[in-house]
Motif scaffolding. Structure first.
Motif, PDB file in Angstrom:
ATOM      1  N   ASP A  75      10.821  -7.786  20.338  1.00 32.09           N
ATOM      2  CA  ASP A  75       9.994  -8.988  20.467  1.00 32.09           C
ATOM      3  C   ASP A  75       8.507  -8.654  20.384  1.00 32.09           C
ATOM      4  O   ASP A  75       7.714  -9.444  19.856  1.00 32.09           O
ATOM      5  CB  ASP A  75      10.306  -9.711  21.779  1.00 32.09           C
ATOM      6  N   ASN A  76       8.125  -7.474  20.895  1.00 32.23           N
ATOM      7  CA  ASN A  76       6.735  -7.047  20.748  1.00 32.23           C
ATOM      8  C   ASN A  76       6.365  -6.904  19.275  1.00 32.23           C
ATOM      9  O   ASN A  76       5.313  -7.359  18.842  1.00 32.23           O
ATOM     10  CB  ASN A  76       6.505  -5.722  21.479  1.00 32.23           C
ATOM     11  N   VAL A  77       7.262  -6.285  18.517  1.00 33.95           N
ATOM     12  CA  VAL A  77       6.986  -6.070  17.090  1.00 33.95           C
ATOM     13  C   VAL A  77       6.961  -7.408  16.336  1.00 33.95           C
ATOM     14  O   VAL A  77       6.185  -7.590  15.400  1.00 33.95           O
ATOM     15  CB  VAL A  77       8.026  -5.108  16.471  1.00 33.95           C
ATOM     16  N   ALA A  78       7.786  -8.346  16.805  1.00 30.48           N
ATOM     17  CA  ALA A  78       7.883  -9.638  16.113  1.00 30.48           C
ATOM     18  C   ALA A  78       6.713 -10.584  16.404  1.00 30.48           C
ATOM     19  O   ALA A  78       6.513 -11.572  15.686  1.00 30.48           O
ATOM     20  CB  ALA A  78       9.200 -10.317  16.500  1.00 30.48           C
ATOM     21  N   MET A  79       5.909 -10.267  17.438  1.00 30.84           N
ATOM     22  CA  MET A  79       4.821 -11.162  17.868  1.00 30.84           C
ATOM     23  C   MET A  79       3.876 -11.632  16.754  1.00 30.84           C
ATOM     24  O   MET A  79       3.642 -12.831  16.604  1.00 30.84           O
ATOM     25  CB  MET A  79       3.983 -10.473  18.958  1.00 30.84           C
ATOM     26  N   LEU A 117       2.244  -2.934  11.810  1.00 24.27           N
ATOM     27  CA  LEU A 117       2.695  -2.952  10.412  1.00 24.27           C
ATOM     28  C   LEU A 117       3.445  -4.234  10.053  1.00 24.27           C
ATOM     29  O   LEU A 117       3.574  -4.576   8.873  1.00 24.27           O
ATOM     30  CB  LEU A 117       3.624  -1.768  10.146  1.00 24.27           C
ATOM     31  N   ALA A 118       3.926  -4.933  11.082  1.00 25.94           N
ATOM     32  CA  ALA A 118       4.876  -6.030  10.855  1.00 25.94           C
ATOM     33  C   ALA A 118       4.336  -7.100   9.906  1.00 25.94           C
ATOM     34  O   ALA A 118       5.078  -7.663   9.116  1.00 25.94           O
ATOM     35  CB  ALA A 118       5.287  -6.652  12.179  1.00 25.94           C
ATOM     36  N   GLN A 177      -3.918 -11.422   8.132  1.00 21.88           N
ATOM     37  CA  GLN A 177      -3.565 -11.073   6.757  1.00 21.88           C
ATOM     38  C   GLN A 177      -4.027  -9.654   6.410  1.00 21.88           C
ATOM     39  O   GLN A 177      -3.348  -8.945   5.677  1.00 21.88           O
ATOM     40  CB  GLN A 177      -4.267 -12.100   5.860  1.00 21.88           C
ATOM     41  N   PHE A 178      -5.179  -9.256   6.961  1.00 19.11           N
ATOM     42  CA  PHE A 178      -5.795  -8.002   6.523  1.00 19.11           C
ATOM     43  C   PHE A 178      -5.638  -6.851   7.505  1.00 19.11           C
ATOM     44  O   PHE A 178      -5.683  -5.694   7.117  1.00 19.11           O
ATOM     45  CB  PHE A 178      -7.288  -8.198   6.277  1.00 19.11           C
ATOM     46  N   LEU A 179      -5.530  -7.146   8.812  1.00 22.17           N
ATOM     47  CA  LEU A 179      -5.753  -6.094   9.802  1.00 22.17           C
ATOM     48  C   LEU A 179      -4.597  -5.894  10.767  1.00 22.17           C
ATOM     49  O   LEU A 179      -4.013  -6.859  11.263  1.00 22.17           O
ATOM     50  CB  LEU A 179      -7.010  -6.443  10.622  1.00 22.17           C
ATOM     51  N   GLY A 180      -4.281  -4.637  11.009  1.00 21.27           N
ATOM     52  CA  GLY A 180      -3.339  -4.284  12.061  1.00 21.27           C
ATOM     53  C   GLY A 180      -4.049  -3.362  13.036  1.00 21.27           C
ATOM     54  O   GLY A 180      -4.813  -2.495  12.621  1.00 21.27           O
ATOM     55  N   HIS A 230      13.326  -3.940  10.900  1.00 20.72           N
ATOM     56  CA  HIS A 230      12.988  -3.032   9.797  1.00 20.72           C
ATOM     57  C   HIS A 230      11.865  -2.069  10.214  1.00 20.72           C
ATOM     58  O   HIS A 230      11.954  -0.863   9.987  1.00 20.72           O
ATOM     59  CB  HIS A 230      12.579  -3.854   8.572  1.00 20.72           C
ATOM     60  N   TYR A 231      10.823  -2.610  10.865  1.00 21.75           N
ATOM     61  CA  TYR A 231       9.695  -1.742  11.242  1.00 21.75           C
ATOM     62  C   TYR A 231      10.041  -0.849  12.428  1.00 21.75           C
ATOM     63  O   TYR A 231       9.546   0.276  12.521  1.00 21.75           O
ATOM     64  CB  TYR A 231       8.427  -2.578  11.474  1.00 21.75           C
ATOM     65  N   LEU A 232      10.892  -1.329  13.321  1.00 27.79           N
ATOM     66  CA  LEU A 232      11.342  -0.451  14.413  1.00 27.79           C
ATOM     67  C   LEU A 232      12.130   0.731  13.847  1.00 27.79           C
ATOM     68  O   LEU A 232      11.994   1.859  14.308  1.00 27.79           O
ATOM     69  CB  LEU A 232      12.227  -1.224  15.391  1.00 27.79           C
ATOM     70  N   GLU A 233      12.951   0.453  12.827  1.00 30.44           N
ATOM     71  CA  GLU A 233      13.691   1.535  12.167  1.00 30.44           C
ATOM     72  C   GLU A 233      12.726   2.526  11.547  1.00 30.44           C
ATOM     73  O   GLU A 233      12.895   3.737  11.640  1.00 30.44           O
ATOM     74  CB  GLU A 233      14.601   0.961  11.069  1.00 30.44           C
ATOM     75  N   LYS A 234      11.683   1.974  10.924  1.00 34.11           N
ATOM     76  CA  LYS A 234      10.688   2.797  10.239  1.00 34.11           C
ATOM     77  C   LYS A 234      10.007   3.786  11.196  1.00 34.11           C
ATOM     78  O   LYS A 234       9.678   4.895  10.812  1.00 34.11           O
ATOM     79  CB  LYS A 234       9.649   1.873   9.603  1.00 34.11           C
ATOM     80  N   VAL A 235       9.804   3.360  12.458  1.00 29.33           N
ATOM     81  CA  VAL A 235       9.165   4.263  13.421  1.00 29.33           C
ATOM     82  C   VAL A 235      10.207   5.010  14.262  1.00 29.33           C
ATOM     83  O   VAL A 235       9.869   5.663  15.255  1.00 29.33           O
ATOM     84  CB  VAL A 235       8.165   3.512  14.346  1.00 29.33           C
ATOM     85  N   GLY A 236      11.481   4.899  13.857  1.00 32.86           N
ATOM     86  CA  GLY A 236      12.540   5.681  14.494  1.00 32.86           C
ATOM     87  C   GLY A 236      13.008   5.150  15.832  1.00 32.86           C
ATOM     88  O   GLY A 236      13.509   5.908  16.663  1.00 32.86           O
ATOM     89  N   LEU A 237      12.856   3.843  16.061  1.00 32.85           N
ATOM     90  CA  LEU A 237      13.203   3.298  17.381  1.00 32.85           C
ATOM     91  C   LEU A 237      14.224   2.167  17.335  1.00 32.85           C
ATOM     92  O   LEU A 237      14.289   1.354  18.271  1.00 32.85           O
ATOM     93  CB  LEU A 237      11.928   2.810  18.089  1.00 32.85           C
ATOM     94  N   ALA A 238      15.029   2.141  16.276  1.00 36.53           N
ATOM     95  CA  ALA A 238      16.021   1.068  16.155  1.00 36.53           C
ATOM     96  C   ALA A 238      16.908   0.976  17.399  1.00 36.53           C
ATOM     97  O   ALA A 238      17.238  -0.107  17.866  1.00 36.53           O
ATOM     98  CB  ALA A 238      16.864   1.284  14.906  1.00 36.53           C
ATOM     99  N   ASP A 239      17.250   2.139  17.956  1.00 32.92           N
ATOM    100  CA  ASP A 239      18.145   2.157  19.117  1.00 32.92           C
ATOM    101  C   ASP A 239      17.474   1.655  20.401  1.00 32.92           C
ATOM    102  O   ASP A 239      18.135   1.498  21.426  1.00 32.92           O
ATOM    103  CB  ASP A 239      18.660   3.585  19.374  1.00 32.92           C
ATOM    104  N   TRP A 240      16.179   1.461  20.343  1.00 34.50           N
ATOM    105  CA  TRP A 240      15.430   1.083  21.547  1.00 34.50           C
ATOM    106  C   TRP A 240      14.976  -0.382  21.509  1.00 34.50           C
ATOM    107  O   TRP A 240      14.186  -0.814  22.356  1.00 34.50           O
ATOM    108  CB  TRP A 240      14.221   2.014  21.729  1.00 34.50           C
ATOM    109  N   ALA A 241      15.493  -1.124  20.546  1.00 39.61           N
ATOM    110  CA  ALA A 241      15.021  -2.495  20.293  1.00 39.61           C
ATOM    111  C   ALA A 241      15.025  -3.389  21.528  1.00 39.61           C
ATOM    112  O   ALA A 241      14.112  -4.186  21.737  1.00 39.61           O
ATOM    113  CB  ALA A 241      15.853  -3.127  19.187  1.00 39.61           C
ATOM    114  N   THR A 242      16.051  -3.247  22.375  1.00 36.99           N
ATOM    115  CA  THR A 242      16.162  -4.175  23.502  1.00 36.99           C
ATOM    116  C   THR A 242      15.549  -3.614  24.790  1.00 36.99           C
ATOM    117  O   THR A 242      15.671  -4.212  25.849  1.00 36.99           O
ATOM    118  CB  THR A 242      17.647  -4.523  23.771  1.00 36.99           C
TER     119      THR A 242
END
Ligand code: ADP
Ligand code: MG
Length: 240
Positions: free
Chosen positions: A102-106, A156-157, A83-86, A124-136
């Protein structure tokens, strides 16, 4: 947000004991961006691990968002951590056989978030770090800087209150380091509290306050005027 008083930590090694933190006092307000700076072995990671509830102090008190962090059972500790820490680490700590998305979704999986919502948030967070195109893509198909961006998206997720980074640029070249710091500064600009461990002076000055650790004691704790990473990046390119 964070308040620690007279914190001590020793590591037992057989009959010997190494006193690593020798009475640490400091607090962090919501929205701060603080660097914990010091040479190798000064106790930075030990301190960050205690703040991140990955380890416990021997003596002293720690309050996180007003809650005393002491002798918590593992279930509550896990809940607070979620809840508090990333966390962001020097070595990225991505899961090699899972793609970026999947790493971001963990962390969301561990929070019991349903699959479609997990995917949506992770994207959403992958887009935020500029990596939407690298999702897979798998981690070994990404550069060091891209891996750290995925790790930042993962941190951040779960929308933590505090982001803890242990030498987040330690494995990156200067230019890539500045890009990653620019991203982290942007996250702080939006109000997220950030603690960043580093032994590099230029990275420390990209925060707004520097806490200087030496041999387990805070020898200095001062606000600094923040160097913007984008500016440092421009200078770095001009000098090539
Ligand atoms: P830093 O992150 O500033 O380099 P650390 O907090 O990792 O410093 O380590 C501080 C000191 O504690 C070092 O001397 C290190 O060797 C020692 N240390 C760190 N972790 C352990 C451990 N798990 N067991 C024993 N000694 C440790
Ligand atoms: Mg360390």
């Amino acid at each position: 947000m964070i308040e620690i008083k007279d914190l001590h930590k020793s590591y037992k090694m057989g009959a010997n004991s190494l006193h690593v933190l020798k009475g640490i006092n400091f607090s962090v307000e919501e929205g701060e961006m603080v660097s914990i700076m010091g040479s190798s072995g000064s106790g930075k990671s030990t301190l960050l691990n205690i703040l991140g509830m990955l380890d416990e102090a021997d003596e002293g008190t720690y309050h996180l968002d007003g809650k005393p962090i002491k002798n918590l059972n593992e279930k509550i500790a896990a809940k607070y951590r979620n809840q508090f820490l990333g966390f962001i680490f020097q070595s990225f700590n991505l899961i090699n056989y899972k793609n970026a998305l999947d790493n971001v979704a963990m962390p969301l999986y561990y929070q019991g978030v349903k699959r479609n919502i997990r995917t949506e948030k992770a994207m959403h967070y992958l887009e935020k770090v500029g990596l939407a195109d690298w999702a897979t893509h798998l981690p070994n198909e990404l550069s060091g800087g891209q891996k750290q961006r995925v790790a930042i998206a993962r941190a951040l997720a779960s929308d933590p209150k505090v982001l803890l980074a242990d030498e987040p640029t330690g494995a990156l070249d200067s230019k890539t380091s500045y890009e990653v710091m620019e991203l982290i500064q942007g996250i702080n600009d939006e109000g997220k509290t950030i603690l960043c461990v580093t032994h590099e002076d230029d990275i420390a000055h990209m925060c707004k306050r520097i806490v200087n650790l030496k041999d387990g004691i805070i020898i200095d704790d001062s606000k600094v005027s923040q160097v913007r990473a984008a500016t440092a990046y421009k200078k770095a390119i001009e000098h090539v």
